[in-house]
Structure formats: structure tokens, C-alpha cells
Design an enzyme around this catalytic site. Structure first.
Site, mmCIF file in Angstrom:
data_model
loop_
_atom_site.group_PDB
_atom_site.id
_atom_site.type_symbol
_atom_site.label_atom_id
_atom_site.label_comp_id
_atom_site.label_asym_id
_atom_site.label_seq_id
_atom_site.Cartn_x
_atom_site.Cartn_y
_atom_site.Cartn_z
ATOM 1 N N HIS A 1 9.998 -11.711 11.392
ATOM 2 C CA HIS A 1 10.404 -10.330 12.005
ATOM 3 C C HIS A 1 11.388 -9.758 10.928
ATOM 4 O O HIS A 1 11.987 -8.634 11.299
ATOM 5 C CB HIS A 1 11.268 -10.623 13.359
ATOM 6 N N ASP B 1 7.041 -17.080 13.262
ATOM 7 C CA ASP B 1 8.084 -16.289 12.686
ATOM 8 C C ASP B 1 8.724 -16.704 11.217
ATOM 9 O O ASP B 1 9.933 -16.505 11.037
ATOM 10 C CB ASP B 1 9.385 -16.262 13.724
ATOM 11 N N SER C 1 19.022 -14.189 10.174
ATOM 12 C CA SER C 1 17.701 -14.366 10.491
ATOM 13 C C SER C 1 17.188 -14.436 9.050
ATOM 14 O O SER C 1 17.156 -13.865 8.240
ATOM 15 C CB SER C 1 16.868 -13.342 11.086
#
Lengths: 446, 456
Positions: A77, A107, A190
Site C-alpha cells: 500500500h 501487502d 508502514s
């Protein structure tokens, strides 16, 4: 007298605390020193379609270098749809990177730093630990750029090693459980590493709970290692698909009064899927796949079974041992391809329309009978498409009466039709179970 | 003293004097009644608890049989499948009492309603009901007409009759013309419209939807000339499976001038069929997607905007005969077909339901509105979960409102009868767990519910 006792106790305990604190501090410093140089601050410029137009957007994420020649891991992402990726190493040197491979299903993404351009021979990197050895209560640290604050470190413990999440929209994790930690994780973390006190990567941080406190989640390193290897070898993770949704049997056991029943329940069989063709039905209890016993009493055991199926070769026969209505039988499913996660996008600029290829996920989501058509992903306000009342979520099925089988067909029709700007085009749209005609009006002839 | 006497004379001889209002009020007040009733508030999350809310409306007593016309919000359930909502009560208004002008309180029963006109009918439960108003049905309203409106104020004003003058400020021309007048009348739920001499002409209300939202500053009027048929034969609600309206079973859009040009059919006006529902009258008549309906029952159809289609829809809904000739344009030729118009499918409010107390949920037969909402094929048969008791057994096992029930204990459930039979077996055998196989969105799954009625 009492006072003396208290003082004495303190005196005895204090040096002890001091000692552990010192060694803990040292461990933290050592672990940090191992991984910190490999930490990357990532700022991809993405190209996304919004409101029927192509738009650029910059986001911030984190990553960790895993080889001396500059391969790095981050989240899908963070890196998806990236047009250009600027990375800042912990030395503050800026290096561009390109995307090597993406895996939306876990992911994860692999990028490669352009060392040559940056005038570097090699870069410091971190190595993976074994996430199977991670235990609840173990001290861990999260490294990354929370809210864009680069080169940050936070610390906590592992709160859970088998957190399960249901798929919600594009937030999916069918093949893995999650490491949960109370080390502070914020947006921007992230793609950054979660490390143990040995300075090994035990997970890649990917999610946090909005409005939650100290609830961060990382993808376990063993999943990361597998995905990275696949991407480096083949450019993507190859997974097979059979079209079964699995369900744990905890309550099924109670219903059948068989507390020691083993197996996994078939909850749903996708339309036109390999499993449907092989005759698998909802309610079947699968006890073995390819001769190996399988069982999922609790839902935390489901990812392993999904992974087992996904890791089969595409097109290979897969024998399932099934118990149906108390009788044992076996069926052979020929595995199919998993299909794309994200369809190709196309901007029909003259009409103010962005379109997306129908992927198996979308076909299932919209409960379509077949794969023909293209999805309207955005409509520009005031455009010919907007004037024709087209909306995001419509599916274009006919173009001047001709079937729109896929995005390529649409493109061909579109390019041909738009060479003459005075020509009007009649589209047939599917909106839920209903149709609608939309006339894209050509410019009036002067 | 002399002055007072003059005043008295003026009041008594209202017709000749400047102020006619006292006489009009005196003459018309007996027709206005207060209605009190209880609305059942079904909760989708509770099977047992039925909450009832006391509500008030006003109405107009008409004719000789004790009939009262009032607003359709007295029974808010949408009977028609197309604009029905998923939630709400399908219970009729209960314990209706009517307070007449003389103060007597009389019980009444619900008769029926018409959602297109926003009116409902109730009947006084008494042997010799007082005479009601006789409407003049020959009045042809025009914009600018001066009218009088009489209604009852609410109880904080002791239900005093309130008379006001208004003009028709706008006319919404459609199959059922609606006359609009400016006026702030928050207290108005239902009133009597008269001409300047007190001749009753129609009814007025401010609410727009059946749920009672009101358009600010606008009074809506329906004239008796249009309500004539309803007043003569009020719709009777029987709870038996029929909306009294007709349907064609298509979705449509205007055939715009630009579309006509596209097809080189400039002379064609009408509505474009874009969807034909399974098993509908349109399908049986052989109509196809892409056909343009140009006339219905001999009356031309013209639709350039989306709003224009309401008129066509209305025409179908209240079509006087069972079959209609439809003329349509298809690929360059003009064709015709006879369409046998059947009753509109019912909404979920009229669907049969079945409660399973021991498991904490109830189900309803699938109606077309649910199929549309759930994006399911229009000819699907089955039952869906309409209520799940909060924190009940089914709720704890993960059953949700809106789930489609496919199987119980491996037995397919397609009708409520199937389910009832299955439940009889379950009640007899009292298993401690029951398996439901359900569809939710694109996925199916199993739900195992602990049976609280199980033997220990």
C-alpha cells in the site's frame, strides 16, 4: 523500625533493577545499531485516478534494506501505483528506487535502490529473524517514519502472535496471521521493520487501529521472506485458486456432537470456479488436501490452509478428501489462476471517465454472471460522461450495441469512436441488477 | 349596548354581513375530528418487546357511514415494492379513538390507504354515526383561486378550530394534480378545504412522505373531484398480498431528443425500456430492452426528463382496465402489443413473517424490494432474516438482519412453510445446536446457533 526495613529492601532491589536496565539498554542500542542504517524513508509519487482524472499524489512510508545491492521491503500500500519513488537512507542520502514486485495479498512490495545513480557500491542491510520463534511478551522495536517523522524508533512488547483479521474491502490478509505489538505504530510506519533485541527483522509493520492505543500489527518475517523470494525469482507471487471459502469447525463440532472432529468446512464455492466444476459443495468437510491432513478448529488456522492451496502449481490436480453427509469421498480439483488483485486502469480522457478492468474480485463483489464489461471507477464533474449520468460503480456492457468484453475491447471502440468528435456513442450500463442507457453526446457540427 | 346588539346581528346573519367566518366555522367544525392511535414501533433487534407510541392526527368525517379521511401516515408501511424501505413497522395502527366535535370519544378501525394520494380511511365503530361532510366534486381549481382552510389546532391550543384564507399559489400538474398554497401551519395534520362560502371542496395536509416530514411553508391540497372514486370506494387493506396498483415490470429512462437523433428517429417520443423484470407483464407481452414506448392505452407518452416518467408510472399504476395496448418503437419500426397489467408485487411490509423465539430471529418471505436491495435475481424464491434479537442466541452466533436463509440442518428452505415444518421437527427433537446455511452478499456461510430450548 519499619522505616529501616523499607530502606533495606530498596537498597537490595535497586542495584538489581539498575543492572537489568543497563543490559537492556545495551541490548536495545545494539539491536538498533544493527537495523537503523538499513532503515529507509520512502516517498513515492503515485498516479491515481480520482474523479475520472489521472492525478498525482505523494505519500510517505518506511522500508528496510535487505541486501547489500539495495533491495528493500515495504508495504504494497506504500509502493502500489508508484510512478516515481524517492528514498532517504538513514545516512540522509537520497536515492531513487524502482518497484520490482508487488503482492497486494500480503501487502508487501520489493523495491530496488538505484545505487549506481547515487554513486554507492553497497548499502547496509538488515537480516530476517524467524517469526515462528517470536513469543508474546517479547520486547520489540518498531522503526520508521511515523506521520513522516523519519528515523524514529518506538519500543514495546509482542501482544499477540496469532491475530486474525477478516478481509474488509481492499484490506485483506487471507494468507497470514499478524504479530500484534504495543510499540507505537502510526501512519508512515508502514513498511518499516519490527525487530527483536538481536536486531533481526521479525515483521514488517503494516497496520494500526485508528483511535486505538498501542495496537500495531506486523506481517511476520517468515511470510515476508517467502514473498520476497518469490518476487525476486519470478517478479510476483504465483498462487493457485480453487474458489473455496473455508470455515473453522469449532461450532460445527458442537452441532455434530463430535468434539474431536478434524477438518475444515467448505462455506462457499465460487461460481464457475475449479471447485464448483469438480463438484465441491458448501457443507463438505475437507479432511485432507493432496493426502495431507488438514484441520481448522479455530479461524486462526484458516490462513495456513488457504496458503497450502495457494502454493500449489496452477493447473495441477489437487485431491481433496471430503466427508459429505457422513460419507467419505475424494474429488480432484484442477487449480486455476488467482487472477489480478487490481485491474488495469484506463482514462477515457475525452469523456471524463476512468475505467478499471473487471478482476475476479470485482466480479464476485458485484455478483456478476460473467467477466464481460468494464467498471467505471470515476467520472469527472461536468464531463460528457457526467452529462450522461454515468456514475462510479457502473459497469459498461455495450458500446454502440456491441459487447464490451474487456478493457482492451473498450479501448479499441473508444479510440475509434473518438477520432470523430461529432459522433455520439450509446453505452449500456449495468447498475446492480438493472441496466441503463447512457448517451455520450458528440460535439455539434459547426 | 346598541353596538353590542349590532355585533350580534352581524354574527348571526353571516351570509350577508362582511364576516362570514363564524358561520363557516360553526357549520364545518362538526366534520373535523381528532384521531388518537398507537403506532407499533417494530425493532429489528427485538422479537418480544413491542414499543407503542401514541400519535395524533386530525381527520374529516364524510358521508353517512362514519368514514373518516386522514393522512396516510397513520399507517406508514410502504405497500408498493419499488420505494419500500427495509425497516419499519408493518403493524396497523392500534386502539384508534376519534374525538368528535361534541367531545364524545368513539373507537374506530383502519380501513385502508392510498399512498399516491397520501390519504387513509378509518371507520367509526358506532351504530348511528353522525353525518359527515358532503364534498362538492365538480369544482375545477385554478391557480389564484381563493380558498378557506379549516383545521384543528393541537391540544396546547385546546384543539381550537383554525380558519385561514389561502390561494392556490402553484399547481403540480400530473395525473393526480396537487394544489399548493403558501402558509405556515405547523399544527396542521389534515384539514378541510372550502371555497369562500364554506362549500367543502377537498382536503389539505402539510406532510409529504408517509413518515411525516413536512415541506416548510407549503400546504398541499387534494380536491374531492380527484378523490371522488376513493371517497366512494375507499381502498380496503386486507393484508392479503396485493397492492391495489398495477405494474409493468420495467425500469425506464426518458428517450431524449439526443437519443432520438442518435437513432435517426427524431419523430419518436417516449420512454426507453432499460430493464425488464423476470416474470413481469412487460416480459410476457414480449417487450424488450431498448424498446421505446410511445403510447399507452391510446394516450401518447412524452418523456424528456426523468420527472416526466412519474406521469407514465402513475398512468400504469392506476390504469382502469386489466390490459392495455402499448405502442412502441423498435429498431426503426413502430409496433404494438397488448400488455396484461397485473397487481404490483408487494413490499416486505406485506410479506408473511415467522418468528423463532427459541433461536432469537424471525424471517420473512423474499419480496421484490428485498431482491432489488440485495442485488439478487428478480425471480429468486426464499426467505430472509428480518429480525435478530439483540444478544440473543442467533445474534451471538453471528446471524445478521438481511441474511438470506438457504438451509436449516442441511434441509433447503425455500418457503415459510418449509421453515415451519423444519421448526416443528426441531421443537420436537430439541437438538442443542442448529445449523443455518446463509448467503450474505457474494458469500455463503454456515452459522451454528445454540438452541435455548434444548434438552439438558
Amino acid at each position: 523500625m519499619k522505616k529501616h526495613v523499607t530502606a533495606l529492601l530498596l537498597f537490595i532491589l535497586f542495584p538489581g533493577v539498575l543492572l537489568t536496565a543497563q543490559s537492556m539498554d545495551r541490548q536495545i542500542q545494539q539491536a538498533k545499531d544493527k537495523v537503523f542504517p538499513a532503515l529507509v524513508h520512502i516517498q513515492p509519487v503515485k498516479e491515481i485516478f480520482s474523479g475520472g482524472e489521472k492525478q498525482k499524489m505523494q505519500v510517505t512510508g518506511s522500508g528496510v534494506i535487505i541486501s547489500a545491492d539495495g533491495y528493500l521491503v515495504t508495504n504494497n500500500h506504500v509502493a502500489e501505483k508508484a510512478h516515481y519513488v524517492r528514498c532517504t537512507l538513514s545516512s540522509r542520502q537520497e536515492v531513487t528506487a524502482r518497484v520490482i514486485g508487488l503482492d497486494p495479498w500480503t501487502d508487501l512490495a520489493v523495491l530496488k535502490l538505484d545505487l549506481e545513480e547515487a554513486g554507492l557500491d553497497e548499502v547496509p542491510y538488515a537480516s530476517f529473524g524467524n517469526s515462528r520463534n517470536v513469543d508474546v511478551g517479547q520486547v520489540v522495536m518498531a522503526l520508521g517514519s511515523p506521520l513522516g517523522l523519519s528515523r524514529s524508533l518506538s519500543m514495546g512488547v509482542i501482544s499477540s502472535v496469532d491475530r486474525y483479521f477478516e478481509d474488509v474491502g481492499d484490506m485483506i490478509s487471507p494468507f497470514n496471521l499478524w504479530l500484534q505489538t504495543d510499540a507505537a505504530i502510526n501512519p508512515g510506519n508502514s513498511g518499516g521493520p519490527l525487530i527483536n533485541l538481536k536486531g533481526e527483522i521479525i515483521g514488517i509493520n503494516a497496520r494500526a487501529v485508528v483511535f486505538g492505543e498501542n495496537l500495531g500489527f506486523a506481517i511476520p518475517s517468515n511470510i515476508v521472506k517467502f514473498v520476497v523470494r518469490q518476487i525476486l525469482e519470478k517478479g510476483a507471487v504465483e498462487r493457485s485458486y480453487i474458489g473455496i471459502s473455508w470455515q473453522e469447525i469449532n461450532d460445527f463440532r458442537k452441532y455434530l456432537h463430535q468434539p474431536s472432529l478434524e477438518g475444515v468446512l467448505v462455506a462457499a464455492v465460487d461460481r464457475n470456479s475449479p471447485a464448483e466444476r469438480a463438484g465441491v459443495r458448501p457443507g463438505d468437510l475437507v479432511t485432507a488436501i493432496k493426502g495431507r491432513m488438514v484441520s481448522a478448529v479455530y479461524r486462526e488456522e484458516l490462513p495456513r490452509i488457504r496458503l497450502m492451496v495457494a502454493n500449489q502449481k496452477v493447473g495441477a490436480p489437487l485431491k481433496l478428501n471430503i466427508v459429505r453427509d457422513g460419507k467419505a469421498l475424494s474429488v480432484t480439483v484442477v487449480t486455476g489462476e488467482q487472477g489480478k488483485f487490481q485491474g488495469t486502469e484506463f482514462n477515457a480522457r475525452k469523456w471524463g471517465l476512468s475505467l478499471e478492468e473487471l478482476t475476479p474480485r470485482l466480479i464476485k463483489y458485484f455478483q456478476l454472471e460473467n467477466a464481460s464489461g468494464v467498471l467505471v471507477s470515476g467520472v469527472k464533474s461536468g464531463s460528457p460522461a457526467d452529462k450522461a449520468d454515468m456514475r462510479r460503480g457502473d459497469i459498461i456492457t455495450l458500446f454502440d450495441g456491441k459487447a464490451v468484453n474487456d478493457l482492451e475491447t473498450f479501448k479499441q471502440y473508444y479510440q475509434k469512436a473518438t477520432t470523430d468528435s461529432t459522433k455520439s456513442v450509446m453505452l449500456m450500463l449495468k447498475v446492480n441488477k438493472r441496466n441503463r442507457f447512457a448517451l455520450i453526446e458528440g460535439k455539434k457540427k459547426k | 349596548m346598541k353596538r353590542i346588539l349590532t355585533l350580534l346581528i352581524l354574527i348571526s346573519s353571516t351570509l350577508h354581513a362582511g364576516n362570514a367566518w363564524p358561520g363557516i366555522v360553526q357549520q364545518s367544525r362538526p366534520y373535523l375530528v381528532e384521531i388518537e392511535y398507537y403506532e407499533a414501533m417494530d425493532s429489528p433487534e427485538s422479537l418480544s418487546k413491542k414499543r407503542e407510541v401514541k400519535r395524533q392526527l386530525s381527520g374529516i368525517l364524510f358521508g353517512d357511514e362514519g368514514l373518516i379521511i386522514t393522512h396516510s401516515s397513520i399507517f406508514p408501511a410502504q405497500l408498493n415494492f419499488l420505494n419500500a424501505s427495509l425497516y419499519g413497522s408493518s403493524e396497523l395502527p392500534r386502539d384508534i379513538t376519534v374525538r368528535l366535535a361534541d367531545g364524545k370519544t368513539i373507537p374506530a378501525t383502519f380501513v385502508g390507504k392510498d399512498d399516491d394520494y397520501h390519504v387513509a380511511f378509518i371507520r367509526l365503530d358506532m351504530k348511528k354515526p353522525p353525518r359527515g361532510v358532503k364534498f362538492n366534486t365538480r369544482y375545477r381549481p385554478q391557480i389564484g383561486d381563493k380558498l378557506l382552510l379549516l383545521h384543528l389546532l393541537n391540544s396546547s391550543y385546546q384543539n381550537a378550530p383554525h380558519l385561514q384564507e389561502l390561494r392556490i399559489n402553484a399547481v403540480q400538474q400530473q395525473l393526480r394534480p396537487l394544489y399548493l398554497a403558501d402558509g405556515e401551519t405547523r399544527a396542521l395534520s389534515f384539514g378541510l378545504v372550502m371555497n369562500g362560502k364554506g362549500v367543502p371542496l377537498g382536503v389539505a395536509y402539510t406532510r409529504t412522505g408517509s413518515m411525516g416530514t413536512s415541506a416548510s411553508g407549503l400546504i398541499r391540497m387534494r380536491m374531492a373531484s380527484a378523490l371522488k372514486e376513493l371517497l366512494k370506494n375507499p381502498p380496503v387493506y386486507t393484508r392479503k398480498k396485493r397492492d391495489n396498483k398495477k405494474w409493468l415490470g420495467i425500469t425506464m429512462q426518458p428517450f431524449t431528443r439526443a437519443m432520438a437523433r442518435y437513432y435517426s428517429a427524431d419523430s419518436i417520443n417516449g420512454i426507453l425500456i432499460n430493464t425488464i423484470m423476470e416474470g413481469s407483464p412487460a416480459q410476457q407481452a414480449g417487450l424488450q430492452i431498448g424498446d421505446v414506448i410511445t403510447s399507452l392505452g391510446g394516450i401518447r407518452v412524452i418523456a424528456e426528463k426523468y420527472e416526466d416518467m412519474d406521469d407514465f408510472r402513475d398512468r400504469i399504476r392506476s390504469f382502469p382496465r386489466d390490459s392495455a395496448e402499448v405502442r412502441f418503437w423498435r429498431e426503426g419500426s413502430l409496433l404494438k402489443a397488448m400488455v396484461h397489467l397485473t397487481a404490483t408485487p408487494i413490499s416486505q411490509f406485506l410479506a408473511d413473517s415467522y418468528e423463532i423465539k427459541s433461536l432469537g430471529f424471525s424471517v420473512k418471505a423474499l419480496t421484490k424490494d428485498i431482491l432489488l436491495a440485495k442485488n439478487m435475481d428478480f425471480d429468486t424464491h426464499g426467505v430472509w432474516i428480518s429480525q435478530v434479537e439483540r444478544a440473543g442466541s442467533a445474534d451471538l452466533s453471528g446471524l445478521r438482519i438481511g441474511d438470506i436463509l438457504l438451509k436449516i440442518n442441511n434441509t433447503p428452505i425455500e418457503t415459510l412453510d418449509n421453515l415451519k415444518k423444519m421448526m416443528e421437527t426441531i421443537d420436537r427433537e430439541k437438538p442443542d445446536y442448529i445449523s443455518l446455511f446463509i448467503r450474505r452478499g457474494a458469500e455463503t456461510q454456515f452459522i451454528f446457533i445454540k438452541n435455548l430450548a434444548a434438552r439438558r
